[in-house]
Design a protein around this motif. Structure first.
Motif, short mmCIF file in Angstrom:
data_model
loop_
_atom_site.label_atom_id
_atom_site.label_comp_id
_atom_site.label_asym_id
_atom_site.label_seq_id
_atom_site.Cartn_x
_atom_site.Cartn_y
_atom_site.Cartn_z
N SER A 16 -5.50 -2.80 10.22
CA SER A 16 -5.31 -2.40 8.82
C SER A 16 -4.89 -0.94 8.65
O SER A 16 -4.92 -0.41 7.54
CB SER A 16 -6.62 -2.63 8.04
N VAL A 17 -4.49 -0.29 9.72
CA VAL A 17 -4.20 1.14 9.68
C VAL A 17 -3.15 1.47 8.63
O VAL A 17 -3.34 2.38 7.81
CB VAL A 17 -3.78 1.66 11.08
N GLU A 18 -2.05 0.78 8.62
CA GLU A 18 -0.96 1.12 7.69
C GLU A 18 -1.34 0.85 6.24
O GLU A 18 -0.96 1.63 5.35
CB GLU A 18 0.33 0.39 8.08
N GLN A 19 -2.09 -0.21 5.99
CA GLN A 19 -2.52 -0.50 4.62
C GLN A 19 -3.49 0.56 4.12
O GLN A 19 -3.37 1.04 2.98
CB GLN A 19 -3.18 -1.88 4.52
N VAL A 20 -4.45 0.95 4.95
CA VAL A 20 -5.41 1.98 4.56
C VAL A 20 -4.69 3.30 4.36
O VAL A 20 -4.94 4.01 3.36
CB VAL A 20 -6.55 2.10 5.61
N LYS A 21 -3.78 3.64 5.25
CA LYS A 21 -3.02 4.88 5.13
C LYS A 21 -2.27 4.92 3.80
O LYS A 21 -2.30 5.94 3.09
CB LYS A 21 -2.05 5.00 6.30
N ALA A 22 -1.61 3.84 3.45
CA ALA A 22 -0.85 3.78 2.19
C ALA A 22 -1.76 4.00 0.99
O ALA A 22 -1.41 4.71 0.04
CB ALA A 22 -0.11 2.45 2.08
N GLU A 23 -2.96 3.42 1.02
CA GLU A 23 -3.90 3.57 -0.10
C GLU A 23 -4.46 5.00 -0.16
O GLU A 23 -4.67 5.54 -1.24
CB GLU A 23 -5.02 2.54 -0.01
N LEU A 24 -4.70 5.60 0.99
CA LEU A 24 -5.19 6.98 1.01
C LEU A 24 -4.13 7.94 0.47
O LEU A 24 -4.45 8.85 -0.29
CB LEU A 24 -5.59 7.38 2.44
N ILE A 25 -2.89 7.71 0.84
CA ILE A 25 -1.80 8.57 0.36
C ILE A 25 -1.70 8.51 -1.16
O ILE A 25 -1.42 9.53 -1.81
CB ILE A 25 -0.48 8.19 1.06
#
Length: 102
Positions: A16-25
């Motif tokens: 889920s790294v990319e999904q979490v990163k997108a939400e954090l951004i």
């Protein structure tokens, strides 16, 4: 009260790294415009891309708590449900300030 420094550690699940990163951004710009926010910087670990850190400075603990209860944080929690392995927050106070030569 002195400003409050926050170090928030977020460890995403490996899948889920990319999904979490997108939400954090998504949190960055809206938070930086919020009351009391002095600094709000997101970092991703070079050796472990699943590890993110927010380094934050706030004018007061109360305004940081307002941020933590605000809708963008609630939206982030819903959007990343089941995707985050761990989340820890350290509330810190700066105790040493390096002086620059004059």
């Amino acid at each position: 009260m002195a400003k409050l420094t926050i170090v928030a550690n977020i460890i995403a699940n490996e899948d889920s790294v990319e999904q979490v990163k997108a939400e954090l951004i998504k949190l960055i710009d809206i938070t930086r415009c919020g009351a009391g926010c002095i600094q709000y910087d997101l970092h991703q670990d070079n050796a472990n891309p699943a590890h993110f850190i927010f380094f934050e400075n706030w004018s007061s603990r109360e305004l940081w708590q307002d941020h933590m209860g605000a809708q963008p944080i609630k939206d982030y929690v819903v959007a990343t449900q089941g995707m985050v392995r761990s989340f820890t927050v350290n509330e810190m106070t700066q105790i040493g300030v390096e002086s620059l030569p004059k």
